[in-house]
Design an enzyme around this catalytic site. Structure first.
Site, PDB file in Angstrom:
ATOM      1  N   LYS A  50       0.841  -1.204   0.000  1.00 36.17           N
ATOM      2  CA  LYS A  50       0.000   0.000   0.000  1.00 36.17           C
ATOM      3  C   LYS A  50       0.877   1.255   0.000  1.00 36.17           C
ATOM      4  CE  LYS A  50      -3.735  -2.554   2.126  1.00 36.17           C
ATOM      5  NZ  LYS A  50      -4.469  -2.965   3.328  1.00 36.17           N
ATOM      6  N   GLN A  94      -4.918  -1.797   9.498  1.00 36.66           N
ATOM      7  CA  GLN A  94      -4.712  -3.097   8.858  1.00 36.66           C
ATOM      8  C   GLN A  94      -5.299  -4.213   9.732  1.00 36.66           C
ATOM      9  OE1 GLN A  94      -3.297  -3.607   5.713  1.00 36.66           O
ATOM     10  NE2 GLN A  94      -4.011  -5.691   6.039  1.00 36.66           N
ATOM     11  N   ASP A 117     -11.241   2.286   3.808  1.00 33.64           N
ATOM     12  CA  ASP A 117     -11.560   0.864   3.684  1.00 33.64           C
ATOM     13  C   ASP A 117     -13.067   0.658   3.536  1.00 33.64           C
ATOM     14  OD1 ASP A 117      -9.372  -0.754   3.450  1.00 33.64           O
ATOM     15  OD2 ASP A 117      -9.065  -1.012   5.609  1.00 33.64           O
TER      16      ASP A 117
END
Ligand code: NAD
Length: 293
Positions: A50, A94, A117
């Site tokens: 990322k 994460q 997200d």
């Protein structure tokens, strides 16, 4: 007949090129904060990918790491700070988190405008009712891949295996909408589903997000079905330099000859997740700027 291989790398590259051009027009760089808790090697690898994607397109990335034993309150305190920072437009924690942390509590704390997200209840709710929202990256990426390969979903029976919050449920929410690239008849299957193989055999499109290597076998798929494999599983492989290799949830060699189109693992859905994360970050930037935030 050979099935079409539905691959994500070319589309990802095109999306990143477009985003690079878009970011170049921004008066300050979009910023993505990535929060990593613990030392899960797969999570570290994802965070690395990322950050690399951010650097490639001109997004600033900020990494924050916590040890696996850190209290949840420390992560919450960081999120509060990041919510207030004007140089941070996206916040990503994460997953998975250590057992003593509650992912729902942590995601709840993220400003929905910075929730790149797409997992905050506000974004999930907007997705379900068909309102513009930051969409969860993996199902968003699958939807973009289906569009790219002109796979018609309208009126088709899509069977999704797996009901996770990050893949299965939002995938169903996307494909069931009354929109041109959706309008599917969706069946969402899970670990308690009876007669799974009979259901998947009735599918025009099977989407597997289970987390079990080779779970979907040829007898579970109709001739000519489209098969999308979201699974990414590490299996031991002594012949590989890393000692493992990645396989999907679909028995590719068995299923491919029956399918009309299928995603490989790696190289299918995986690249799209990152592409959509970058897309969401630029979208979040534009929306925040429109509010002068
Ligand atoms: P999860 O563990 O949260 O959920 C798994 C789902 O599978 C559950 O809903 C469960 O009900 C279902 N399931 C388990 N056993 C089953 C059975 N026997 N029959 C039917 N359903 C069953 O998984 P997740 O987070 O959605 O991830 C699924 C897979 O996708 C994993 O391999 C993960 O690594 C991968 N993944 C890939 C990406 C990507 O970028 N491509 C992103 C997220 C997850």
């Amino acid at each position: 007949m050979m099935p079409v291989h539905i691959e994500g790398n070319a589309l990802k590259a095109r999306i990143l090129d477009q985003l690079t051009a878009d970011v170049a027009t921004c008066d300050s760089p979009p910023g993505l904060a990535v929060v990593l808790v613990g030392d899960n090697p797969a999570s570290q690898a994802y965070v690395g990918m990322k950050k690399k994607a951010c650097a490639a397109i001109g997004i600033r990335s900020f990494e924050f790491t916590f040890s696996a034993e850190s209290p949840q309150a420390d992560v919450i305190a960081l999120i509060d700070t990041l919510n207030d920072r004007s140089d941070v437009h996206g916040i990503l924690v994460q997953m998975p988190l250590p057992d003593h942390m509650d992912p729902l509590v942590i995601v709840d704390r993220i400003d929905p405008y910075k929730d790149v997200d797409g997992l905050h209840p506000v974004n999930m709710g907007n997705l379900l009712i068909g309102r513009d929202s930051l969409k969860p990256c993996t199902p968003y990426g699958v939807a973009e891949l289906l569009k790219e390969y002109a796979i018609d979903t309208v009126g088709k029976h899509v069977v999704i295996i797996g009901r996770s919050v990050i893949v299965g449920k939002p995938m169903a929410a996307i494909l069931v909408q009354n929109t041109p690239n959706a309008n599917a008849t969706v069946t969402l299957c899970h670990s308690r589903t009876h007669n799974l193989a009979a259901i998947t055999r009735s599918a025009d499109i099977v989407i597997a997000a289970i987390g079990r290597p080779g779970f979907v076998t040829a007898d579970m798929v109709a001739d000519g079905a489209v098969v999308i494999d979201v699974g990414i599983n590490r299996i031991v492989d002594k012949s590989s330099p890393k000692g493992y290799r990645l396989v999907g949830d679909v028995d590719f060699d068995g299923v491919a000859p029956k399918s009309s189109a299928i995603t490989p693992v790696p190289g299918g859905v995986g690249p799209m997740t990152i592409a959509m994360l970058m897309t969401n970050t630029v979208t979040a930037y534009r929306r925040l700027r429109a509010q002068s935030r």
